[in-house]
Scaffold this motif. Structure first.
Motif, PDB file in Angstrom:
ATOM      1  N   PRO A   1      36.111  20.633  16.331  1.00 50.97           N
ATOM      2  CA  PRO A   1      36.019  21.655  15.783  1.00 50.97           C
ATOM      3  C   PRO A   1      36.832  22.820  16.313  1.00 50.97           C
ATOM      4  O   PRO A   1      36.759  22.863  17.610  1.00 50.97           O
ATOM      5  CB  PRO A   1      35.049  22.423  15.166  1.00 50.97           C
TER       6      PRO A   1
ATOM      7  N   ARG B   1      34.167  25.738  17.808  1.00 49.36           N
ATOM      8  CA  ARG B   1      33.450  25.268  18.453  1.00 49.36           C
ATOM      9  C   ARG B   1      32.148  26.655  17.954  1.00 49.36           C
ATOM     10  O   ARG B   1      31.216  25.903  18.042  1.00 49.36           O
ATOM     11  CB  ARG B   1      32.912  24.927  19.762  1.00 49.36           C
ATOM     12  N   LYS B   2      32.266  27.393  17.608  1.00 50.12           N
ATOM     13  CA  LYS B   2      31.375  29.028  17.764  1.00 50.12           C
ATOM     14  C   LYS B   2      31.414  29.064  16.750  1.00 50.12           C
ATOM     15  O   LYS B   2      31.190  30.870  16.397  1.00 50.12           O
ATOM     16  CB  LYS B   2      31.280  30.308  18.665  1.00 50.12           C
TER      17      LYS B   2
ATOM     18  N   PHE C   1      29.867  28.877  14.120  1.00 48.51           N
ATOM     19  CA  PHE C   1      27.918  28.785  13.378  1.00 48.51           C
ATOM     20  C   PHE C   1      27.882  30.145  13.920  1.00 48.51           C
ATOM     21  O   PHE C   1      27.165  30.931  12.689  1.00 48.51           O
ATOM     22  CB  PHE C   1      27.234  27.649  13.706  1.00 48.51           C
TER      23      PHE C   1
ATOM     24  N   GLU D   1      29.937  24.235   6.904  1.00 53.40           N
ATOM     25  CA  GLU D   1      30.759  24.499   8.598  1.00 53.40           C
ATOM     26  C   GLU D   1      29.716  23.479   9.018  1.00 53.40           C
ATOM     27  O   GLU D   1      30.692  22.347   9.325  1.00 53.40           O
ATOM     28  CB  GLU D   1      30.225  25.648   9.108  1.00 53.40           C
ATOM     29  N   LEU D   2      28.631  22.995   8.418  1.00 59.86           N
ATOM     30  CA  LEU D   2      27.384  22.270   9.192  1.00 59.86           C
ATOM     31  C   LEU D   2      28.623  20.672   8.232  1.00 59.86           C
ATOM     32  O   LEU D   2      28.450  19.490   9.371  1.00 59.86           O
ATOM     33  CB  LEU D   2      25.892  21.897   8.546  1.00 59.86           C
TER      34      LEU D   2
ATOM     35  N   ASN E   1      31.922  20.309  10.291  1.00 59.10           N
ATOM     36  CA  ASN E   1      32.052  20.022  11.504  1.00 59.10           C
ATOM     37  C   ASN E   1      31.701  18.551  12.265  1.00 59.10           C
ATOM     38  O   ASN E   1      30.408  18.295  11.944  1.00 59.10           O
ATOM     39  CB  ASN E   1      31.782  21.358  12.646  1.00 59.10           C
TER      40      ASN E   1
ATOM     41  N   THR F   1      28.854  19.846  17.014  1.00 54.83           N
ATOM     42  CA  THR F   1      27.522  21.247  16.566  1.00 54.83           C
ATOM     43  C   THR F   1      27.719  22.308  17.711  1.00 54.83           C
ATOM     44  O   THR F   1      27.625  21.441  19.059  1.00 54.83           O
ATOM     45  CB  THR F   1      26.888  21.513  15.102  1.00 54.83           C
TER      46      THR F   1
ATOM     47  N   ARG G   1      22.290  19.151  14.297  1.00 55.55           N
ATOM     48  CA  ARG G   1      22.192  19.968  13.018  1.00 55.55           C
ATOM     49  C   ARG G   1      21.203  19.910  12.831  1.00 55.55           C
ATOM     50  O   ARG G   1      20.827  21.175  11.514  1.00 55.55           O
ATOM     51  CB  ARG G   1      23.264  18.055  12.363  1.00 55.55           C
TER      52      ARG G   1
ATOM     53  N   ILE H   1      20.254  23.814  13.055  1.00 56.24           N
ATOM     54  CA  ILE H   1      21.879  24.462  12.357  1.00 56.24           C
ATOM     55  C   ILE H   1      20.772  24.813  10.865  1.00 56.24           C
ATOM     56  O   ILE H   1      20.339  26.348  10.231  1.00 56.24           O
ATOM     57  CB  ILE H   1      22.945  24.202  12.606  1.00 56.24           C
ATOM     58  N   HIS H   2      20.995  23.145  10.313  1.00 56.37           N
ATOM     59  CA  HIS H   2      20.083  23.498   9.021  1.00 56.37           C
ATOM     60  C   HIS H   2      18.479  24.444   8.888  1.00 56.37           C
ATOM     61  O   HIS H   2      18.919  24.911   8.416  1.00 56.37           O
ATOM     62  CB  HIS H   2      20.117  22.291   8.465  1.00 56.37           C
TER      63      HIS H   2
END
Length: 216
Positions: free
Chosen positions: A12, A15-16, A18, A72-73, A76, A79, A83, A86-87
């Protein structure tokens, strides 16, 4: 095209991406929790009505931020950490806001104007946990201050334990002393939703601890 060029194609551009979203979501929870504390300590019905509306608006902001993280998840390929973490973190942060709003909605719909000591205490504990959650989230972007994240998570767990005690004691007192069955049900629902907000803070802390272990 070289293998490195192919790899860079999937990385991405930011990359930051998130981390600002996580920080905004956590900041939003602190704002909602702050308003909740103000609400349960207000003796002015008109002021409380306005505060309830503010909580609703901020909860909607939280929903939008969570939705953006999910988008975004999906966009990209690479991550900053797993993942599923993040979720899970995005969901836990959103669940804190949802439960705060849920408790506030019940207070409003049930026309609660007598905010008991346990309700005020749980609101204070939610704010404490939210502040520590926000502190830990801010440290995720580089994982250099692992000790700070771990300390915040420990404090969140401690707050959740305190909230469990306050909730259990408050419900026991309701069954012992409250003779109005309808009032008992109203207060028990509010207390349970407030306590659940601290559970969701602990869920967020557990996800962040998992991220630390995976990236150690």
């Amino acid at each position: 095209m070289s293998l490195n060029s192919i790899f860079q194609y999937f990385v991405p551009k930011d990359r930051k991406v998130f981390f600002p979203l996580f920080e905004q979501a956590a900041n939003n929870v602190v704002a909602i929790a702050t308003i909740l504390v103000e609400t349960v300590n207000s003796n002015n019905p008109a002021t409380r009505d306005d505060l309830y509306k503010q909580i609703d608006k901020l909860e909607n902001v939280g929903d939008e931020l969570t939705h953006q993280i999910y988008i975004e998840l999906g966009k990209n390929f690479i991550t900053p950490f797993d993942r599923e973490d993040i979720h899970a973190l995005a969901t836990a942060i959103d669940d804190v806001a949802d439960n705060i709003q849920g408790a506030a909605n019940r207070m409003n719909l049930y026309s609660i104007d007598d905010f008991t000591v346990p309700i005020k205490k749980l609101a204070d504990l939610i704010l404490q946990a939210s502040i520590d959650m926000e502190k830990a989230v801010r440290e995720l972007k580089d994982l250099k201050n692992v000790r700070n994240i771990a300390d915040s998570c420990i404090r969140i767990n401690s707050v959740e334990n305190q909230a469990d005690y306050v909730f259990d004691r408050a419900v026991a007192d309701l069954f012992l002393y409250e003779k109005d069955a309808i009032k008992l049900i109203k207060y028990k629902e509010i207390l349970a939703t407030l306590e659940n907000a601290t559970d969701m803070c602990e869920d967020a802390a557990n996800v962040m601890e998992t991220i630390l272990v995976k990236n150690a």
